[in-house]
Design a protein around this motif. Structure first.
Motif, PDB file in Angstrom:
ATOM      1  N   ALA A   2     -13.158   8.533  -2.476  1.00  0.00           N
ATOM      2  CA  ALA A   2     -12.186   7.538  -2.002  1.00  0.00           C
ATOM      3  C   ALA A   2     -11.336   8.077  -0.861  1.00  0.00           C
ATOM      4  O   ALA A   2     -10.553   7.336  -0.277  1.00  0.00           O
ATOM      5  N   ASN A   7      -6.643  -0.455  -5.554  1.00  0.00           N
ATOM      6  CA  ASN A   7      -7.789  -0.198  -4.687  1.00  0.00           C
ATOM      7  C   ASN A   7      -7.527   1.085  -3.922  1.00  0.00           C
ATOM      8  O   ASN A   7      -6.545   1.182  -3.188  1.00  0.00           O
ATOM      9  N   THR A  39       0.484   5.090   1.082  1.00  0.00           N
ATOM     10  CA  THR A  39      -0.368   5.918   1.926  1.00  0.00           C
ATOM     11  C   THR A  39       0.151   7.348   1.935  1.00  0.00           C
ATOM     12  O   THR A  39       1.319   7.575   2.247  1.00  0.00           O
ATOM     13  N   GLN A  82       0.830  -1.209   0.000  1.00  0.00           N
ATOM     14  CA  GLN A  82       0.000   0.000   0.000  1.00  0.00           C
ATOM     15  C   GLN A  82       0.863   1.256   0.000  1.00  0.00           C
ATOM     16  O   GLN A  82       1.894   1.320   0.662  1.00  0.00           O
ATOM     17  N   ARG A 132      -5.105   6.055   0.292  1.00  0.00           N
ATOM     18  CA  ARG A 132      -4.585   4.703   0.540  1.00  0.00           C
ATOM     19  C   ARG A 132      -4.726   3.922  -0.763  1.00  0.00           C
ATOM     20  O   ARG A 132      -5.824   3.486  -1.117  1.00  0.00           O
ATOM     21  N   GLY A 188     -10.109   2.615  -2.056  1.00  0.00           N
ATOM     22  CA  GLY A 188     -11.162   2.802  -1.073  1.00  0.00           C
ATOM     23  C   GLY A 188     -12.536   3.007  -1.668  1.00  0.00           C
ATOM     24  O   GLY A 188     -13.537   2.930  -0.972  1.00  0.00           O
TER      25      GLY A 188
END
Length: 335
Positions: free
Chosen positions: A152, A127, A93, A91, A159, A129
């Motif tokens: 999102a 992805n 962030t 991920q 994220r 969110g």
């Protein structure tokens, strides 16, 4: 008899300190610092965002930490060619953005399709969110530009999850491998509507409030305390104009460090006069609060700095030695 009087004096000083702390909590100047700083941070968050970091660089202003989470250690050929491999999933962030649409530009510099072209084409699932999208990866290093809607980022944090089919490269001890993100990664805001800031930023005004209480616990007056804390309160919004994502990562840290510094100030304000009397060291009343403040801030800075996300771990014994020198009066430590 002297021992009883000493205990009474200590108890009275503790009660006096608690009363002083309660009075400080209700002081309007502290609320001015907290809410004024929060308002300035919210105003700074309205500025259009253009933020870059370089995947595979662990230090300096282009560092990819703590943005890249769950990736393997960085690799590089030279300063311009750096990257990180993901496992099956990882991920990216980026906090502090606020709820607004974004354009994300990232480079996938390697994946299974480049090393094993005879097999089926490689896809990557992203992805953010608000659902996921599957992207077929090109057979050569390439940049990919993504649109992320404001829905999102309901909490103001980007994220971006990356997932791909796991694979192993012969001779590479890492397993599984996913994709390699390299070079510059850019996050750009779109639109000009008012932005609801990331709540993580509120940790900084709360931390300033705790710092205000710590300075007051050092027995400085209300106005000198306000003058000491006003500097950081004004610097924070300026920092948010240029480094709001890294500032947002420190929101929780600001509260933690503020609590630790406040606890240190309460302890030093109680112990320092006793120690000075024990060793018959004369301390002018006007200098004692500043001595306690220096001890408290020194303790806070040296021991809480390592709590900041992905901060340099450092050598704990080095910090202990430096703090001991400060406590013994060597304020300007020679490197």
């Amino acid at each position: 008899m002297d021992r009883i009087n000493g205990r009474r004096s200590t108890g009275a000083s503790v009660i006096t300190g608690l009363v002083r702390l309660i009075v400080a909590i209700t002081d309007w100047r502290m609320f001015l610092i907290v809410f004024g700083s929060a308002a300035l941070l919210a105003l700074a968050a309205q500025r259009p965002l253009l933020y870059r970091f370089q995947a595979g660089v662990e230090w300096g202003d282009a560092s990819d930490l703590p943005f890249m989470q769950g990736f393997y250690p960085p690799e590089s050929v030279d300063q311009a060619n750096t990257w990180r491999w993901s496992p099956e999933s990882a991920q990216i962030t980026v906090p502090g953005i606020g709820q607004r649409p974004l354009a994300v530009d990232l480079a996938i510099v390697s994946h299974r399709g480049i090393w094993q072209p005879q097999r089926t084409p490689v896809t990557m699932t992203l992805n953010a969110g608000a659902g996921s999208v599957v992207i077929p990866l090109r057979s050569a290093p390439a940049r990919y530009k993504l649109y992320v809607p404001s829905s999102a980022l309901r909490d103001g944090v980007l994220r971006l999850g990356l997932r791909s089919e796991p694979w192993s490269n012969p001779g590479d001890p890492r397993s599984p491998l996913g994709v390699a993100v390299g070079g510059s990664l850019t996050v750009r805001s779109l639109g000009s509507a008012p932005v609801w800031p990331d709540f993580q930023l509120l940790g900084w005004p709360l931390g300033l409030g705790l710092l205000w209480l710590a300075v007051r616990a050092s027995k400085l007056g209300p106005w000198p305390t306000t003058a000491v804390v006003a500097g950081p309160a004004l610097v924070l919004p300026l920092a948010a104009l240029f480094e709001i994502p890294r500032l947002a990562f420190g929101g929780r840290w600001a509260v933690e460090s503020g609590l630790i510094t406040l606890a240190a100030a309460l302890i030093f304000a109680w112990l320092t006069p006793m120690i000075l009397r024990r060793f018959a060291v004369p301390a002018p009343a006007r200098l004692l609060p500043w001595l306690v403040l220096i001890l408290s801030l020194s303790f806070g800075l040296k021991y809480t700095g390592q709590l900041y996300p992905d901060a340099m771990p450092g050598d704990l014994q080095l910090h202990i030695n430096r703090f001991n020198l400060t406590a013994l009066g060597d304020i300007y430590i020679r490197a």
